[in-house]
Design an enzyme around this catalytic site. Structure first.
Site, PDB file in Angstrom:
ATOM      1  N   MET A 203       0.848  -1.192   0.000  1.00  0.00           N
ATOM      2  CA  MET A 203       0.000   0.000   0.000  1.00  0.00           C
ATOM      3  C   MET A 203       0.891   1.252   0.000  1.00  0.00           C
ATOM      4  O   MET A 203       0.467   2.334   0.400  1.00  0.00           O
ATOM      5  CB  MET A 203      -0.949  -0.018   1.199  1.00  0.00           C
ATOM      6  CG  MET A 203      -1.905  -1.214   1.129  1.00  0.00           C
ATOM      7  SD  MET A 203      -3.439  -0.994   2.015  1.00  0.00           S
ATOM      8  CE  MET A 203      -2.851  -0.859   3.679  1.00  0.00           C
TER       9      MET A 203
ATOM     10  N   GLY B 242      11.620  -2.898   5.149  1.00  0.00           N
ATOM     11  CA  GLY B 242      10.900  -4.180   5.245  1.00  0.00           C
ATOM     12  C   GLY B 242      10.361  -4.592   3.878  1.00  0.00           C
ATOM     13  O   GLY B 242      10.444  -5.764   3.486  1.00  0.00           O
ATOM     14  N   HIS B 243       9.815  -3.627   3.133  1.00  0.00           N
ATOM     15  CA  HIS B 243       9.317  -3.950   1.783  1.00  0.00           C
ATOM     16  C   HIS B 243      10.483  -4.369   0.887  1.00  0.00           C
ATOM     17  O   HIS B 243      10.375  -5.327   0.119  1.00  0.00           O
ATOM     18  CB  HIS B 243       8.644  -2.728   1.148  1.00  0.00           C
ATOM     19  CG  HIS B 243       7.356  -2.332   1.805  1.00  0.00           C
ATOM     20  ND1 HIS B 243       7.237  -1.192   2.552  1.00  0.00           N
ATOM     21  CD2 HIS B 243       6.146  -2.928   1.821  1.00  0.00           C
ATOM     22  CE1 HIS B 243       5.988  -1.088   2.999  1.00  0.00           C
ATOM     23  NE2 HIS B 243       5.310  -2.132   2.580  1.00  0.00           N
TER      24      HIS B 243
ATOM     25  N   SER C  28       4.673   0.893   7.618  1.00  0.00           N
ATOM     26  CA  SER C  28       4.402   2.200   6.996  1.00  0.00           C
ATOM     27  C   SER C  28       3.811   3.150   8.026  1.00  0.00           C
ATOM     28  O   SER C  28       3.998   4.362   7.957  1.00  0.00           O
ATOM     29  CB  SER C  28       3.426   2.034   5.835  1.00  0.00           C
ATOM     30  OG  SER C  28       3.954   1.090   4.940  1.00  0.00           O
TER      31      SER C  28
ATOM     32  N   LYS D 165       5.145  -9.740   9.628  1.00  0.00           N
ATOM     33  CA  LYS D 165       4.590  -8.809  10.617  1.00  0.00           C
ATOM     34  C   LYS D 165       3.066  -8.957  10.642  1.00  0.00           C
ATOM     35  O   LYS D 165       2.454  -8.958  11.688  1.00  0.00           O
ATOM     36  CB  LYS D 165       4.974  -7.364  10.320  1.00  0.00           C
ATOM     37  CG  LYS D 165       4.459  -6.428  11.407  1.00  0.00           C
ATOM     38  CD  LYS D 165       4.861  -4.994  11.181  1.00  0.00           C
ATOM     39  CE  LYS D 165       4.051  -4.353  10.102  1.00  0.00           C
ATOM     40  NZ  LYS D 165       2.633  -4.177  10.430  1.00  0.00           N
TER      41      LYS D 165
HETATM   42  O1  PAF Z   1      -0.075  -5.705   3.753  1.00  0.00           O
HETATM   43  C1  PAF Z   1      -0.484  -4.819   2.979  1.00  0.00           C
HETATM   44  O2  PAF Z   1       0.192  -3.835   2.703  1.00  0.00           O
HETATM   45  C2  PAF Z   1      -1.872  -4.947   2.377  1.00  0.00           C
HETATM   46  O3  PAF Z   1      -2.745  -5.558   3.261  1.00  0.00           O
HETATM   47  C3  PAF Z   1      -1.882  -5.660   1.013  1.00  0.00           C
HETATM   48  C4  PAF Z   1      -1.381  -7.087   1.129  1.00  0.00           C
HETATM   49  C5  PAF Z   1      -1.005  -4.901   0.031  1.00  0.00           C
HETATM   50  C6  PAF Z   1      -3.300  -5.700   0.444  1.00  0.00           C
HETATM   51  O4  PAF Z   1      -3.818  -4.413   0.269  1.00  0.00           O
END
Ligand code: PAF
Length: 281
Positions: free
Chosen positions: A30, A36-37, A188, A151
């Site tokens: 999102m 982490g991403h 985030s 997480k």
């Molecule tokens: O973990 C997230 O950021 C959201 O729940 C996801 C998996 C992108 C779905 O909108």
């Protein structure tokens, strides 16, 4: 790195990759990207020919309109971070109508009961919203592998169940929690914490580490009262703390050596809801 702002241009790209027999790794987000991403994309890069990231703040998974409104949106920064990482080949930033062509409708799923525990109970409809957006993203991106952070451990279990229910040939990978130096799980939402709040939030992980030490020697009841006392002492708002069976996510009240267990915690720090968990060994 290519950036696609609608479903049709993404679809052309995916068709080409499929024709070339490329293996696609995907991690949906999102936005408001952090280290982490990036750790998800590192794993995706290792296992796949092509790595796809999506950025879409999904309205149907928010049960609190204020939380949706305040969710950080940093799209230019996100694109720059992904480009700098050299890990991602394609970023998909869909328009709302690419995901919800018939209006903001949330599908309903039966995830076998795990959707009713913890976050499901605290945030009604949340996992139906997650299922709805992921079903659509999975159909559009057509990944071979998809990556989710531990997480959101309950979400990870929901996604495993989703691909099973929909019979999608996607392998779901859980990726270890990425933490700040003080132990705070990267999220985030941390962007909305003050420096002081970031420091006090270190107590969440410190407490989980204590729980790990206590689990085999103290009763769950005693552990729960110790955890509550720790947060009460600091005047911090502990929303819930439970120890659950990792397979069913149901709360347990005693240890047994034939199951895996995980501690789950939610603490509200100012206006920010922080979630964390730890596998107990
Ligand atoms: O973990 C997230 O950021 C959201 O729940 C996801 C998996 C992108 C779905 O909108």
């Amino acid at each position: 790195m290519q950036v696609f702002y609608d479903k049709d241009s993404l679809s052309e790209f995916i068709k080409t990759q499929k024709k070339l027999n490329k293996k696609i790794g995907f991690a949906p987000t999102m936005g408001a990207l952090h280290a982490g991403h990036i750790s998800l994309y590192k794993e995706a890069k290792r296992d796949n020919d092509i790595v796809v990231c999506s950025i879409f703040v999904n309205p149907t998974q928010f049960n609190n309109p204020d939380d949706l409104e305040k969710y950080p949106r940093t799209i230019d920064d996100d694109i720059a971070k992904l480009a700098d990482s050299s890990l991602v080949d394609a970023v998909y930033i869909p328009k709302t109508e690419d995901i919800y062509p018939h209006g903001m409708l949330r599908k309903h799923y039966d995830f076998g009961g795990i959707e009713k525990e913890m976050e499901g109970a605290a945030r009604p409809g949340h996992f139906d919203g997650v299922g709805t957006v992921l079903e659509e993203l999975f159909r559009q991106v057509q990944p071979d592998n998809a990556y989710f952070g531990e997480k959101d451990f309950q979400q990870l279990k929901i996604v495993e169940k989703l691909v099973q229910i929909l019979d999608l040939k996607i392998k779901i990978h859980g990726v270890k929690i990425y933490r700040e130096a003080n132990g705070l799980a990267m999220s985030s939402r941390n962007m909305r914490l003050s420096q002081k709040e970031k420091e006090t939030s270190a107590l969440i992980y410190q407490t989980l580490m204590h729980v790990n030490d206590w689990f085999k020697v103290l009763s769950v009841g005693e552990i729960k009262s110790r955890v509550k006392a720790i947060f009460d002492k600091e005047n911090m708002d502990l929303e819930y703390f439970i120890i659950a069976d990792e397979a069913t996510l149901k709360e347990v009240d005693f240890y047994s050596n034939d199951k895996s267990f995980r501690a789950f915690i939610v603490v509200n720090v100012g206006a920010v809801r922080l979630i964390d968990n730890l596998h107990l060994d």
